[in-house]
Design a protein around this motif. Structure first.
Motif, mmCIF file in Angstrom:
data_model
loop_
_atom_site.group_PDB
_atom_site.id
_atom_site.type_symbol
_atom_site.label_atom_id
_atom_site.label_comp_id
_atom_site.label_asym_id
_atom_site.label_seq_id
_atom_site.Cartn_x
_atom_site.Cartn_y
_atom_site.Cartn_z
ATOM 1 N N LEU A 164 0.824 -1.200 0.000
ATOM 2 C CA LEU A 164 0.000 0.000 0.000
ATOM 3 C C LEU A 164 0.863 1.258 0.000
ATOM 4 N N PRO A 165 0.381 2.299 -0.655
ATOM 5 C CA PRO A 165 1.073 3.592 -0.577
ATOM 6 C C PRO A 165 0.724 4.277 0.736
ATOM 7 N N SER A 166 1.143 5.495 0.889
ATOM 8 C CA SER A 166 0.741 6.263 2.066
ATOM 9 C C SER A 166 -0.708 6.714 1.897
ATOM 10 N N HIS A 167 -1.329 7.073 2.982
ATOM 11 C CA HIS A 167 -2.727 7.515 2.970
ATOM 12 C C HIS A 167 -2.759 8.927 3.547
ATOM 13 N N ALA A 168 -2.990 9.906 2.684
ATOM 14 C CA ALA A 168 -2.905 11.313 3.089
ATOM 15 C C ALA A 168 -3.884 11.675 4.195
ATOM 16 N N SER A 169 -5.063 11.078 4.183
ATOM 17 C CA SER A 169 -6.052 11.445 5.201
ATOM 18 C C SER A 169 -5.678 10.929 6.579
ATOM 19 N N TYR A 170 -5.107 9.734 6.655
ATOM 20 C CA TYR A 170 -4.629 9.249 7.957
ATOM 21 C C TYR A 170 -3.562 10.202 8.494
ATOM 22 N N LYS A 171 -2.625 10.568 7.628
ATOM 23 C CA LYS A 171 -1.544 11.448 8.064
ATOM 24 C C LYS A 171 -2.078 12.818 8.476
ATOM 25 N N GLN A 172 -2.957 13.399 7.663
ATOM 26 C CA GLN A 172 -3.478 14.728 7.968
ATOM 27 C C GLN A 172 -4.261 14.740 9.282
ATOM 28 N N LEU A 173 -5.087 13.732 9.469
ATOM 29 C CA LEU A 173 -5.871 13.671 10.698
ATOM 30 C C LEU A 173 -4.967 13.450 11.919
ATOM 31 N N ALA A 174 -3.925 12.664 11.754
ATOM 32 C CA ALA A 174 -2.972 12.464 12.854
ATOM 33 C C ALA A 174 -2.293 13.783 13.215
ATOM 34 N N ILE A 175 -1.972 14.584 12.221
ATOM 35 C CA ILE A 175 -1.352 15.885 12.472
ATOM 36 C C ILE A 175 -2.335 16.805 13.205
ATOM 37 N N GLN B 67 -4.460 2.087 13.630
ATOM 38 C CA GLN B 67 -5.376 1.597 12.599
ATOM 39 C C GLN B 67 -4.716 1.651 11.222
ATOM 40 N N ALA B 68 -4.064 2.760 10.918
ATOM 41 C CA ALA B 68 -3.377 2.889 9.627
ATOM 42 C C ALA B 68 -2.292 1.834 9.486
ATOM 43 N N GLN B 69 -1.559 1.615 10.562
ATOM 44 C CA GLN B 69 -0.482 0.623 10.567
ATOM 45 C C GLN B 69 -1.041 -0.786 10.383
ATOM 46 N N GLU B 70 -2.124 -1.107 11.080
ATOM 47 C CA GLU B 70 -2.735 -2.439 10.979
ATOM 48 C C GLU B 70 -3.268 -2.703 9.574
ATOM 49 N N GLN B 71 -3.788 -1.666 8.929
ATOM 50 C CA GLN B 71 -4.291 -1.835 7.565
ATOM 51 C C GLN B 71 -3.163 -1.957 6.548
ATOM 52 N N GLY B 72 -1.968 -1.524 6.921
ATOM 53 C CA GLY B 72 -0.814 -1.679 6.049
ATOM 54 C C GLY B 72 -0.432 -0.453 5.240
ATOM 55 N N TRP B 73 -1.005 0.705 5.560
ATOM 56 C CA TRP B 73 -0.661 1.919 4.828
ATOM 57 C C TRP B 73 0.773 2.322 5.145
ATOM 58 N N ALA B 74 1.513 2.727 4.124
ATOM 59 C CA ALA B 74 2.885 3.175 4.317
ATOM 60 C C ALA B 74 2.872 4.476 5.114
ATOM 61 N N GLY B 75 3.843 4.625 5.977
ATOM 62 C CA GLY B 75 3.933 5.852 6.756
ATOM 63 C C GLY B 75 4.765 5.666 8.003
ATOM 64 N N ASP B 76 4.949 6.743 8.699
ATOM 65 C CA ASP B 76 5.761 6.733 9.914
ATOM 66 C C ASP B 76 4.879 6.544 11.145
ATOM 67 N N TRP B 77 3.997 5.577 11.061
ATOM 68 C CA TRP B 77 2.998 5.355 12.110
ATOM 69 C C TRP B 77 3.621 5.008 13.440
ATOM 70 N N GLU B 78 4.622 4.165 13.448
ATOM 71 C CA GLU B 78 5.258 3.751 14.708
ATOM 72 C C GLU B 78 5.857 4.958 15.427
ATOM 73 N N TRP B 79 6.515 5.815 14.675
ATOM 74 C CA TRP B 79 7.106 7.022 15.268
ATOM 75 C C TRP B 79 6.023 7.911 15.861
ATOM 76 N N ARG B 80 4.916 8.095 15.132
ATOM 77 C CA ARG B 80 3.813 8.927 15.624
ATOM 78 C C ARG B 80 3.193 8.327 16.893
ATOM 79 N N ILE B 81 3.061 7.017 16.909
ATOM 80 C CA ILE B 81 2.512 6.340 18.090
ATOM 81 C C ILE B 81 3.441 6.533 19.286
ATOM 82 N N GLU B 82 4.736 6.332 19.067
ATOM 83 C CA GLU B 82 5.708 6.496 20.151
ATOM 84 C C GLU B 82 5.729 7.931 20.677
ATOM 85 N N GLU B 83 5.644 8.894 19.758
ATOM 86 C CA GLU B 83 5.632 10.299 20.164
ATOM 87 C C GLU B 83 4.400 10.611 21.015
#
Length: 107
Positions: A54-65, A82-98
């Motif tokens: 999967l590519p990145s998902h702009a809406s997941y990223k924007q809403l997280a911001i 949720q984004a990470q579990e679905q498999g969307w590319a992104g820095d989800w782990e870093w955002r979760i840790e932060e």
């Protein structure tokens, strides 16, 4: 006006996130169709097709911001998980840790 635009941005991001599972199925099916179409070429028959990712998902990223700016740390964690579990590319782990670190610093 900014509050209205922020509300709209959140609303439309949530709508796109709601259809994300359907988008995943559609993209995977299209990928498989393309890989099957390539099999008709002799020179490509013995080549292992690339795995679907999967590519990145702009809406997941924007809403997280947005959630981060609102200091809604539990929502950041839930959304990025949720984004990470679905498999969307992104820095989800870093955002979760932060977000987890911000939650832990409150206590």
């Amino acid at each position: 006006m900014q509050a209205v635009n922020l509300k709209r941005a959140k609303h439309y991001a949530q709508l796109q996130i709601a259809v994300a599972p359907k988008a995943i199925k559609a993209m995977a099916a299209e990928h498989n169709d393309h890989m099957n179409a390539l099999k008709k070429y002799r020179s490509l028959r013995n080549i292992e097709p690339p795995e679907f990712t999967l590519p990145s998902h702009a809406s997941y990223k924007q809403l997280a911001i947005i959630y981060k700016k609102e200091k809604r740390w539990d929502d950041v964690i839930a959304l990025c998980s949720q984004a990470q579990e679905q498999g969307w590319a992104g820095d989800w782990e870093w955002r979760i840790e932060e977000a987890q670190a911000k939650l832990n610093s409150k206590t």
